[in-house]
Design a protein around this motif. Structure first.
Motif, short mmCIF file in Angstrom:
data_model
loop_
_atom_site.label_atom_id
_atom_site.label_comp_id
_atom_site.label_asym_id
_atom_site.label_seq_id
_atom_site.Cartn_x
_atom_site.Cartn_y
_atom_site.Cartn_z
N ILE A 5 0.85 -1.19 0.00
CA ILE A 5 0.00 0.00 0.00
C ILE A 5 0.89 1.23 0.00
O ILE A 5 1.90 1.28 0.69
CB ILE A 5 -0.92 0.03 1.25
CG1 ILE A 5 -1.74 -1.25 1.35
CG2 ILE A 5 -1.80 1.26 1.22
CD1 ILE A 5 -2.77 -1.42 0.25
N ILE A 6 0.49 2.25 -0.76
CA ILE A 6 1.25 3.50 -0.76
C ILE A 6 0.38 4.64 -0.26
O ILE A 6 -0.82 4.72 -0.56
CB ILE A 6 1.83 3.83 -2.16
CG1 ILE A 6 2.76 5.04 -2.07
CG2 ILE A 6 0.73 4.03 -3.18
CD1 ILE A 6 3.64 5.24 -3.29
N THR A 7 0.97 5.50 0.53
CA THR A 7 0.31 6.69 1.04
C THR A 7 1.34 7.81 1.08
O THR A 7 2.51 7.60 0.79
CB THR A 7 -0.31 6.43 2.44
OG1 THR A 7 -1.09 7.55 2.83
CG2 THR A 7 0.78 6.19 3.48
N ARG A 8 0.90 9.00 1.44
CA ARG A 8 1.82 10.12 1.54
C ARG A 8 1.66 10.80 2.89
O ARG A 8 0.54 11.07 3.33
CB ARG A 8 1.58 11.14 0.42
CG ARG A 8 2.60 12.29 0.39
CD ARG A 8 2.44 13.11 -0.86
NE ARG A 8 1.26 13.95 -0.81
CZ ARG A 8 1.24 15.20 -0.32
NH1 ARG A 8 2.35 15.73 0.18
NH2 ARG A 8 0.13 15.91 -0.32
N LEU A 9 2.79 11.06 3.54
CA LEU A 9 2.79 11.83 4.78
C LEU A 9 2.84 13.31 4.40
O LEU A 9 3.84 13.79 3.86
CB LEU A 9 4.00 11.46 5.64
CG LEU A 9 3.89 10.19 6.47
CD1 LEU A 9 5.24 9.84 7.08
CD2 LEU A 9 2.86 10.35 7.57
N LYS A 10 1.78 14.02 4.71
CA LYS A 10 1.68 15.41 4.27
C LYS A 10 2.46 16.36 5.16
O LYS A 10 2.73 17.50 4.76
CB LYS A 10 0.20 15.82 4.24
CG LYS A 10 -0.64 15.00 3.27
CD LYS A 10 -2.12 15.26 3.45
CE LYS A 10 -2.50 16.68 3.15
NZ LYS A 10 -3.97 16.90 3.24
N ASN A 11 2.83 15.94 6.35
CA ASN A 11 3.40 16.88 7.31
C ASN A 11 4.72 16.42 7.93
O ASN A 11 5.02 16.76 9.06
CB ASN A 11 2.39 17.17 8.42
CG ASN A 11 2.00 15.93 9.21
OD1 ASN A 11 2.06 14.82 8.69
ND2 ASN A 11 1.61 16.11 10.46
N ASN A 95 10.61 12.23 -0.03
CA ASN A 95 9.56 13.12 -0.51
C ASN A 95 8.23 12.92 0.23
O ASN A 95 7.22 13.49 -0.16
CB ASN A 95 9.34 12.93 -2.02
CG ASN A 95 8.82 11.56 -2.37
OD1 ASN A 95 8.73 10.67 -1.52
ND2 ASN A 95 8.45 11.36 -3.62
N GLY A 96 8.23 12.10 1.27
CA GLY A 96 7.04 11.92 2.09
C GLY A 96 6.18 10.74 1.73
O GLY A 96 5.27 10.39 2.49
N TYR A 97 6.46 10.07 0.62
CA TYR A 97 5.66 8.90 0.25
C TYR A 97 6.07 7.70 1.10
O TYR A 97 7.25 7.52 1.43
CB TYR A 97 5.80 8.58 -1.24
CG TYR A 97 4.95 9.48 -2.09
CD1 TYR A 97 3.62 9.15 -2.36
CD2 TYR A 97 5.45 10.67 -2.60
CE1 TYR A 97 2.82 9.98 -3.13
CE2 TYR A 97 4.65 11.51 -3.36
CZ TYR A 97 3.33 11.16 -3.63
OH TYR A 97 2.55 11.99 -4.37
N VAL A 98 5.08 6.90 1.45
CA VAL A 98 5.28 5.75 2.34
C VAL A 98 4.75 4.50 1.65
O VAL A 98 3.61 4.47 1.18
CB VAL A 98 4.54 5.95 3.68
CG1 VAL A 98 4.80 4.77 4.62
CG2 VAL A 98 4.95 7.25 4.34
N LEU A 99 5.58 3.46 1.59
CA LEU A 99 5.16 2.17 1.06
C LEU A 99 5.25 1.15 2.18
O LEU A 99 6.26 1.09 2.89
CB LEU A 99 6.05 1.75 -0.11
CG LEU A 99 5.58 0.51 -0.90
CD1 LEU A 99 4.34 0.83 -1.72
CD2 LEU A 99 6.70 0.02 -1.83
N TYR A 100 4.20 0.35 2.36
CA TYR A 100 4.22 -0.63 3.44
C TYR A 100 3.46 -1.89 3.06
O TYR A 100 2.63 -1.90 2.15
CB TYR A 100 3.63 -0.03 4.73
CG TYR A 100 2.22 0.49 4.64
CD1 TYR A 100 1.14 -0.34 4.88
CD2 TYR A 100 1.96 1.83 4.33
CE1 TYR A 100 -0.17 0.12 4.81
CE2 TYR A 100 0.67 2.31 4.26
CZ TYR A 100 -0.40 1.46 4.50
OH TYR A 100 -1.69 1.93 4.42
N GLU A 101 3.77 -2.96 3.79
CA GLU A 101 3.14 -4.26 3.57
C GLU A 101 1.94 -4.44 4.49
O GLU A 101 1.96 -3.99 5.64
CB GLU A 101 4.13 -5.39 3.87
CG GLU A 101 5.38 -5.40 3.03
CD GLU A 101 6.39 -6.41 3.54
OE1 GLU A 101 6.62 -7.41 2.83
OE2 GLU A 101 6.94 -6.21 4.64
N VAL A 102 0.92 -5.12 4.00
CA VAL A 102 -0.22 -5.49 4.83
C VAL A 102 -0.56 -6.95 4.59
O VAL A 102 -0.12 -7.56 3.61
CB VAL A 102 -1.47 -4.61 4.55
CG1 VAL A 102 -1.23 -3.18 4.97
CG2 VAL A 102 -1.86 -4.70 3.08
#
Length: 260
Positions: A5-11, A95-102
């Motif tokens: 899953i990919i998400t972005r940390l905005k802060n 750049n703030g993007y986060v990739l993680y396993e679920v």
């Protein structure tokens, strides 16, 4: 093969704050794995490392496993409880993007809860997440182009998408446009020894002049992957942490472009 899953940390100010975050994660790492008496209560960080491009974090969670066994009484089975433990990985890019396993037992909520805990204990504001729920055509093309073998491809809007970087040969363009008149989407599959990219009609026509909905195959490292434009990635990743971190970073690059 695992679900990513990919998400972005905005802060998150990665340049100025990731070092403190890394130090705090190292400070609060779990102890006593496999010795917990309350099933499912143990969840946390076990390993991390950082460089200028990313912060890699390894996490662990225990969950209850109920089983039965036969003790000689033919009329009943004895129920017992045990536990399993799972390790998953998170990569926070500069750049703030986060990739993680679920997985079935390690959920998105677990990941975000652990990151929130680390942020708070570091003295940072709670993380603000912006999930990527769909991938652009550019992202899908990046995965297609970098694959050494494509075993399955689903395209839509056949013949209606602007080519990249240039138009197909005239006869391929004509065949693609003709197919677009009769269908709105096409799914193609190959055998284990074939490669869809070997077909000129597919590689220079359908893949270039259509919207890519799903791509499956072998990536530039020879590892299996499947990506869907709905934001779903399934990929085979290395077991060793350093190699896994590099792989995660490479996947983020293909999703969002060259990192700044």
């Amino acid at each position: 093969m695992g679900l990513l899953i990919i998400t972005r940390l905005k802060n998150l100010d990665f340049k100025n704050k990731s070092g403190a975050l890394h130090s705090k994660i190292e400070e609060i790492k779990l102890k006593g794995r496999g010795k917990n008496s309350k099933f499912g209560a143990l969840k946390g960080f076990v390993y991390s490392f950082k460089n200028n491009n990313y912060l890699y974090i390894k996490i662990y969670k225990e969950y209850e496993r109920k089983t039965t066994y036969f003790d000689g009484d033919p009329s009943s089975l004895k129920k017992v409880s045990g536990f399993n433990g799972e390790y998953k990985s998170i990569l926070i890019a500069s750049n703030g993007y986060v990739l993680y396993e679920v997985s079935r037992f390690f959920h998105t909520g677990d990941i975000k809860e652990l990151l929130k805990e680390a942020f708070r204990k570091t003295g940072l504001e709670d993380p603000e997440f912006e999930d990527l729920n769909e991938f652009s055509l550019k992202t899908m093309r990046n995965f297609y182009k970098s694959a050494i073998r494509v075993s399955s491809l689903t395209v839509k809007e056949v013949g209606k998408v602007a080519p990249n970087p240039h138009m197909p040969p005239r006869e391929i363009e004509k065949a693609t446009q003709d197919m677009g008149k009769a269908t709105s989407s096409v799914t193609m599959n190959s055998s284990r020894t074939q490669n869809l990219k070997s077909s000129q009609v597919i590689d220079e026509g359908l893949a270039r002049r259509s919207d890519l909905s799903e791509v499956k195959g072998k990536d530039e490292d020879g590892a299996s992957f499947a990506i869907n434009s709905n934001g779903r990635i399934i990929a085979s990743v290395p077991n060793k942490d350093e190699k896994k971190a590099s792989k995660f970073y490479k996947i983020i690059e293909k999703i969002v472009g060259i990192l700044q």
